[in-house]
Design a protein around this motif. Structure first.
Motif, PDB file in Angstrom:
ATOM      1  N   THR A 149      -3.764  -3.916  -5.502  1.00 22.57           N
ATOM      2  CA  THR A 149      -3.392  -2.708  -4.732  1.00 22.57           C
ATOM      3  C   THR A 149      -2.221  -1.918  -5.063  1.00 22.57           C
ATOM      4  OG1 THR A 149      -4.196  -4.004  -2.614  1.00 22.57           O
ATOM      5  CG2 THR A 149      -2.653  -1.716  -2.264  1.00 22.57           C
ATOM      6  N   ILE A 150      -1.096  -2.471  -5.435  1.00 18.34           N
ATOM      7  CA  ILE A 150       0.145  -1.965  -6.015  1.00 18.34           C
ATOM      8  C   ILE A 150       0.028  -0.954  -7.011  1.00 18.34           C
ATOM      9  CG2 ILE A 150       2.277  -2.436  -6.933  1.00 18.34           C
ATOM     10  CD1 ILE A 150       2.259  -4.837  -5.371  1.00 18.34           C
ATOM     11  N   PRO A 151      -1.022  -1.209  -8.305  1.00 18.47           N
ATOM     12  CA  PRO A 151      -1.087  -0.112  -9.251  1.00 18.47           C
ATOM     13  C   PRO A 151      -1.677   1.066  -8.849  1.00 18.47           C
ATOM     14  CG  PRO A 151      -1.720  -2.529 -10.100  1.00 18.47           C
ATOM     15  CD  PRO A 151      -1.522  -2.461  -8.538  1.00 18.47           C
ATOM     16  N   ARG A 152      -2.541   1.150  -7.505  1.00 15.35           N
ATOM     17  CA  ARG A 152      -3.437   2.018  -7.286  1.00 15.35           C
ATOM     18  C   ARG A 152      -2.351   3.102  -6.262  1.00 15.35           C
ATOM     19  NH1 ARG A 152      -7.604  -1.792  -6.253  1.00 15.35           N
ATOM     20  NH2 ARG A 152      -7.068  -1.281  -3.992  1.00 15.35           N
ATOM     21  N   VAL A 153      -1.067   2.640  -5.805  1.00 20.01           N
ATOM     22  CA  VAL A 153      -0.218   3.392  -4.800  1.00 20.01           C
ATOM     23  C   VAL A 153       0.151   4.646  -5.749  1.00 20.01           C
ATOM     24  CG1 VAL A 153       1.531   3.348  -3.492  1.00 20.01           C
ATOM     25  CG2 VAL A 153       0.185   1.442  -3.667  1.00 20.01           C
ATOM     26  N   GLU A 154      -0.020   5.693  -5.417  1.00 20.24           N
ATOM     27  CA  GLU A 154       0.391   6.964  -5.909  1.00 20.24           C
ATOM     28  C   GLU A 154       1.858   6.983  -6.112  1.00 20.24           C
ATOM     29  OE1 GLU A 154      -1.759  10.662  -5.324  1.00 20.24           O
ATOM     30  OE2 GLU A 154      -3.454   9.747  -4.603  1.00 20.24           O
ATOM     31  N   LEU A 155       2.318   7.732  -7.161  1.00 21.28           N
ATOM     32  CA  LEU A 155       3.712   8.003  -7.296  1.00 21.28           C
ATOM     33  C   LEU A 155       4.107   9.112  -6.274  1.00 21.28           C
ATOM     34  CD1 LEU A 155       4.363   7.787 -11.135  1.00 21.28           C
ATOM     35  CD2 LEU A 155       5.000   6.314  -9.459  1.00 21.28           C
ATOM     36  N   PRO A 156       5.152   9.051  -5.598  1.00 20.85           N
ATOM     37  CA  PRO A 156       5.657  10.326  -4.623  1.00 20.85           C
ATOM     38  C   PRO A 156       5.900  11.590  -5.405  1.00 20.85           C
ATOM     39  CG  PRO A 156       7.302   8.722  -4.739  1.00 20.85           C
ATOM     40  CD  PRO A 156       6.183   8.155  -5.638  1.00 20.85           C
ATOM     41  N   PRO A 157       5.669  12.714  -4.821  1.00 17.19           N
ATOM     42  CA  PRO A 157       5.589  13.827  -5.308  1.00 17.19           C
ATOM     43  C   PRO A 157       7.283  14.361  -5.225  1.00 17.19           C
ATOM     44  CG  PRO A 157       4.868  14.290  -3.098  1.00 17.19           C
ATOM     45  CD  PRO A 157       4.873  12.807  -3.355  1.00 17.19           C
ATOM     46  N   PRO A 215       9.799   0.718  -4.242  1.00 17.62           N
ATOM     47  CA  PRO A 215       8.490   0.892  -4.733  1.00 17.62           C
ATOM     48  C   PRO A 215       7.504  -0.187  -4.091  1.00 17.62           C
ATOM     49  CG  PRO A 215       9.790  -0.233  -6.448  1.00 17.62           C
ATOM     50  CD  PRO A 215      10.735  -0.003  -5.282  1.00 17.62           C
ATOM     51  N   ALA A 216       6.215   0.105  -3.719  1.00 16.32           N
ATOM     52  CA  ALA A 216       5.135  -0.779  -3.211  1.00 16.32           C
ATOM     53  C   ALA A 216       5.323  -2.139  -3.862  1.00 16.32           C
ATOM     54  CB  ALA A 216       3.890  -0.215  -3.288  1.00 16.32           C
ATOM     55  N   GLY A 217       5.382  -3.133  -2.965  1.00 18.81           N
ATOM     56  CA  GLY A 217       5.531  -4.357  -3.344  1.00 18.81           C
ATOM     57  C   GLY A 217       6.783  -5.087  -3.471  1.00 18.81           C
ATOM     58  N   THR A 218       7.976  -4.295  -3.285  1.00 20.43           N
ATOM     59  CA  THR A 218       9.342  -4.838  -3.247  1.00 20.43           C
ATOM     60  C   THR A 218       9.599  -5.588  -1.972  1.00 20.43           C
ATOM     61  OG1 THR A 218      10.237  -2.917  -4.289  1.00 20.43           O
ATOM     62  CG2 THR A 218      11.729  -4.281  -3.298  1.00 20.43           C
ATOM     63  N   GLY A 219       9.891  -7.067  -2.129  1.00 21.11           N
ATOM     64  CA  GLY A 219      10.133  -7.742  -0.872  1.00 21.11           C
ATOM     65  C   GLY A 219      11.602  -7.470  -0.410  1.00 21.11           C
ATOM     66  N   HIS A 220      11.807  -7.518   0.835  1.00 21.35           N
ATOM     67  CA  HIS A 220      12.897  -7.076   1.515  1.00 21.35           C
ATOM     68  C   HIS A 220      13.092  -7.726   3.025  1.00 21.35           C
ATOM     69  CE1 HIS A 220      10.058  -3.988   2.438  1.00 21.35           C
ATOM     70  NE2 HIS A 220      10.680  -3.654   3.793  1.00 21.35           N
ATOM     71  N   GLN A 221      14.405  -8.157   3.307  1.00 19.72           N
ATOM     72  CA  GLN A 221      14.780  -9.045   4.398  1.00 19.72           C
ATOM     73  C   GLN A 221      15.817  -8.819   4.988  1.00 19.72           C
ATOM     74  OE1 GLN A 221      14.455 -13.337   3.494  1.00 19.72           O
ATOM     75  NE2 GLN A 221      14.790 -13.960   5.572  1.00 19.72           N
ATOM     76  N   CYS A 222      16.405  -8.622   6.054  1.00 21.74           N
ATOM     77  CA  CYS A 222      17.824  -8.411   6.653  1.00 21.74           C
ATOM     78  C   CYS A 222      18.301  -9.886   6.660  1.00 21.74           C
ATOM     79  CB  CYS A 222      17.724  -7.868   8.021  1.00 21.74           C
ATOM     80  SG  CYS A 222      19.307  -7.366   8.631  1.00 21.74           S
ATOM     81  N   THR A 248       0.595  -1.149  -0.024  1.00 21.23           N
ATOM     82  CA  THR A 248       0.003   0.038   0.184  1.00 21.23           C
ATOM     83  C   THR A 248       0.827   1.552   0.135  1.00 21.23           C
ATOM     84  OG1 THR A 248       0.053  -0.192   2.436  1.00 21.23           O
ATOM     85  CG2 THR A 248      -1.872  -1.059   1.130  1.00 21.23           C
ATOM     86  N   VAL A 249       2.215   1.131  -0.106  1.00 26.72           N
ATOM     87  CA  VAL A 249       3.046   2.384   0.267  1.00 26.72           C
ATOM     88  C   VAL A 249       4.490   2.022  -0.391  1.00 26.72           C
ATOM     89  CG1 VAL A 249       3.786   1.538   2.498  1.00 26.72           C
ATOM     90  CG2 VAL A 249       3.722   3.949   1.965  1.00 26.72           C
TER      91      VAL A 249
END
Length: 175
Positions: free
Chosen positions: A149-157, A107-114, A72-73
Motif C-alpha cells: 500500500t505505502i508505495p502507492r500513496v501519492e506525494l502531497p501537492p 510519511p505513510a507507514g511511520t510508526g508513532h506512539q505517545c 494509506t496516508v
C-alpha cells in the motif's frame, strides 16, 4: 501576516523498516518551534495554516498511547498546546519531545506512539487531499499489506507548513 517563522527548515529522519512497522523511505520531518501561535486560539492557528496549504480532514486530540501507523496516508501533527514525548519510527525508532509550535510530518507507514504528555497537550492532525486514514497496528499480516500500500500513496501537492515551495517538496522525492 505569516504564522510561520521565515526560512524554517525541518529536522529530517529516515526510520528503517523493523519487520512490524514499515516506516518509509521518505524522511519523517519535524519543524521545531516554527509556528507562531495565537495564544488565545492556538488550535485555529494551526488549522488555518494546514488549510491554507491544502491539507484537510483536520481533527483535535492527542497521539494514541499505543504503537500504530497509517499505511494509506501521510499525516501532519501540529502541536497547539502543551508538550509530549512521542516515539516515532516504532520500537526501534526515536523518542522526541514535541511542544506547542512544533509540527511533525509523517510519511505513510511511520510508526508513532505517545509515551507521555502534559495534561493540556493538544495536537491538530490533517492529511493531504483525497486521502483516507486508517489506523494500523503492527502485526506481520498488516506489515505485509502495508508494504504493498505505502508505495502507492501519492506525494502531497504541498508542504503543510511552508506550502508549494516548502522543504517537503525537496525532501520527499521517490527514487
Amino acid at each position: 501576516m505569516s504564522v510561520v517563522h521565515d526560512k524554517a527548515e525541518p529536522l529530517a529522519i529516515v526510520f528503517e523498516d523493523d519487520g512490524l512497522v514499515p516506516n518509509n523511505i521518505l524522511p519523517f520531518l519535524v519543524y521545531q518551534g516554527t509556528v507562531k501561535l495565537d495564544p488565545k486560539r492556538p488550535e485555529e492557528t494551526i488549522e488555518g495554516l494546514f488549510a491554507e496549504n491544502g491539507w484537510g480532514g483536520t481533527w483535535r486530540n492527542g497521539v494514541y498511547d499505543y504503537l500504530h501507523y497509517h499505511s494509506t496516508v501521510h499525516e501532519v501533527l501540529g502541536v497547539a498546546r502543551g508538550h509530549a514525548r512521542v516515539r516515532f519510527g516504532g520500537d526501534h525508532g526515536q523518542q522526541l519531545d514535541i511542544k506547542a509550535g512544533d509540527v511533525a510530518i509523517l510519511p505513510a507507514g511511520t510508526g508513532h506512539q505517545c509515551i507521555s504528555a502534559s495534561d493540556d497537550f493538544c495536537v491538530i492532525g490533517a492529511y493531504p487531499p483525497g486521502s483516507k486514514m486508517e489506523v494500523t497496528r503492527p502485526t506481520p499480516e498488516n506489515h505485509a499489506k502495508a508494504l504493498k500500500t505505502i508505495p502507492r500513496v501519492e506525494l502531497p501537492p504541498s508542504d503543510p507548513v511552508m506550502g508549494k515551495q516548502g522543504p517537503l517538496m525537496r525532501l520527499w522525492r521517490r527514487p
